[in-house]
Design a protein around this motif. Structure first.
Motif, short mmCIF file in Angstrom:
data_model
loop_
_atom_site.label_atom_id
_atom_site.label_comp_id
_atom_site.label_asym_id
_atom_site.label_seq_id
_atom_site.Cartn_x
_atom_site.Cartn_y
_atom_site.Cartn_z
N ALA A 189 -1.04 -11.35 7.15
CA ALA A 189 -0.67 -9.95 7.37
C ALA A 189 -0.16 -9.80 8.80
CB ALA A 189 -1.88 -9.04 7.14
N ILE A 190 1.06 -9.30 8.95
CA ILE A 190 1.68 -9.26 10.27
C ILE A 190 2.21 -7.87 10.59
CG2 ILE A 190 3.97 -9.98 9.43
CD1 ILE A 190 4.19 -11.64 12.08
N ALA A 191 2.13 -7.51 11.87
CA ALA A 191 2.70 -6.27 12.39
C ALA A 191 3.41 -6.59 13.70
CB ALA A 191 1.62 -5.22 12.61
N ASP A 192 4.37 -5.75 14.04
CA ASP A 192 5.16 -5.97 15.25
C ASP A 192 4.68 -5.05 16.37
OD1 ASP A 192 7.07 -6.42 17.19
OD2 ASP A 192 8.62 -5.24 16.18
N ALA A 262 1.59 -14.70 -0.07
CA ALA A 262 2.47 -13.59 0.30
C ALA A 262 2.24 -13.26 1.76
CB ALA A 262 2.20 -12.37 -0.58
N VAL A 263 3.20 -12.56 2.32
CA VAL A 263 3.07 -12.01 3.67
C VAL A 263 3.04 -10.49 3.55
CG1 VAL A 263 4.21 -11.69 5.91
CG2 VAL A 263 4.14 -13.96 4.84
N LEU A 264 2.00 -9.89 4.07
CA LEU A 264 1.83 -8.44 4.04
C LEU A 264 2.30 -7.87 5.37
CD1 LEU A 264 -1.25 -6.53 2.69
CD2 LEU A 264 -0.34 -5.97 4.94
N PHE A 265 3.04 -6.77 5.31
CA PHE A 265 3.59 -6.15 6.52
C PHE A 265 3.40 -4.64 6.46
CE2 PHE A 265 7.15 -3.76 8.32
CZ PHE A 265 7.14 -4.17 9.65
N SER A 266 3.19 -4.04 7.62
CA SER A 266 3.23 -2.59 7.74
C SER A 266 3.60 -2.23 9.17
CB SER A 266 1.88 -1.96 7.39
OG SER A 266 1.92 -0.55 7.61
#
Length: 386
Positions: A189-192, A262-266
């Protein structure tokens, strides 16, 4: 004479060995803390009058958390505010999906439900302090933004994801090889958080999503209108280049990445999200106004951009959910695919018949930002926060 009469330490005598741990209080400061060590965003959360809704939500969430990492509260308050806020947001979103969420030391979460069992490791794209990416391009024109999203940002996402992909513990085990993760779906899970907002610009997280899927799938989409219909064509990307740095594209093509389901993003793991959720829960600050502006998904198959929207967050009929900004990028090569129905309410991206497809609920949020208007009276020292 029994033990109660013989001992003077009745508190110690009353301990049975099955007492629960003290509840987590994310806002409580140690008695000997140095104010200079507090993270500037934590100070805003703690002290800003208009952040009362976020404070209330975080205060309520704290006792529900059972982190195995003893440094969580200290890092949230001091050196790793963004990363820890992202984890708190993920916990809330995963719970809203109807999952039983257990906080581990590594990976960060184990999520379970009827017929469901998977783990999640959180990471962030953080500011670069050394190397080629430390020289930020700071794009301004459309051409500069396009180049930024084509090369610099895929490298930022790639650095964080590749680090997690190859990391092992002292026993040489990857995240998916550890006991809690064996033989089941595993998500990153990634965020910027690499470029925060300032007085002149929105934070990078509001517009860098397209760079993530380019890097994950090694594809770049070009679209045109032909006879009034939207025509989308994908082209394979071999690599991303910035300065002298070159990295291969297509994270999911890496043989080791077959272990990533999977890669989760928000882009919503922010104080603004916690403020808005606090207002929905009834913690609005009397007199303050909160507005949300952004873009929603347009279901029209000929739509090339989203639908603009604005909302008065304090309106009685306004509602919001933790999960409405969640995006899940499914790995077409995954050993253990994640079923879509596990995260109902999220937007899912996947490859079908060689093309990138998306599926999600009506009204899914692509991006948004919030504004707080605070009334100012004669003699007030502070201007309204916008």
């Amino acid at each position: 004479m029994n033990d109660t009469q013989q001992t003077e330490d009745l508190v110690e005598l009353g301990k049975q060995g099955d007492e629960t741990n003290a509840p987590t209080d994310l806002l409580r400061l140690p008695t000997d803390f140095d104010p200079a060590q507090l993270h500037p965003y934590f100070r805003v959360l703690l002290e800003d009058r208009s952040r009362a809704p976020a404070r209330a939500v975080i205060k309520e969430i704290g006792p529900w958390l059972t982190p195995n990492d003893p440094h969580m509260v200290e890092e949230f308050q001091r050196k790793a505010f963004d990363q820890r806020l992202w984890e708190i947001y993920l916990w809330a979103a995963l719970r809203e999906f109807g999952l039983d969420v257990e906080q581990l030391e590594a990976p960060d979460f184990r999520c379970r439900g009827p017929g469901v069992d998977f783990t999640v490791e959180a990471t962030t794209a953080a500011p670069s302090t050394m190397g080629p990416l430390a020289e930020h391009p700071d794009p301004k024109t459309q051409e500069e933004i396009r180049a930024f999203l084509y090369d610099y940002m895929p490298m930022k996402y790639g650095s964080a994801l590749s680090s997690k992909l190859r990391r092992t513990n002292k026993d040489g085990l990857h995240y998916w090889e550890r006991e809690e993760s064996k033989n089941k779906p595993f998500l990153l899970a990634i965020a910027d958080f690499h470029k925060p907002a300032d007085s002149d610009k929105l934070g990078s997280m509001t517009y860098t999503q397209s760079a993530l899927w380019q890097y994950l799938y090694g594809q770049r989409v070009h679209w045109t209108f032909e006879d009034g219909k939207l025509v989308v064509n994908a082209r394979k990307i071999e690599d991303h280049r910035y300065g002298e740095k070159v990295v291969p594209s297509g994270f999911f093509d890496d043989p080791l990445a077959a272990n990533i389901s999977a890669v989760l993003f928000s882009n919503a793991g922010t104080l603004s999200k916690f403020d808005r959720m606090g207002i929905v829960a009834g913690f609005a600050v009397p007199g303050d106004s909160y507005y949300r502006i952004g873009m929603k998904v347009d279901p029209d198959p000929n739509a090339a951009i989203g639908i603009p929207f604005s909302a008065d967050v304090t309106a009685p009929n306004n509602e919001e959910f933790w999960t409405e900004e969640i995006q899940v990028f499914h790995n077409p090569n995954a050993k253990y695919p994640l079923p879509f129905e596990v995260l109902l309410g999220a937007t899912h991206h996947f490859i079908k018949e060689g093309r990138l497809r998306s599926w999600g609920p009506m009204g899914s949020i692509l991006t948004s930002y919030s504004m707080i208007f605070r009334p100012r009276f004669d003699g007030d020292a502070e201007a309204p926060e916008i």
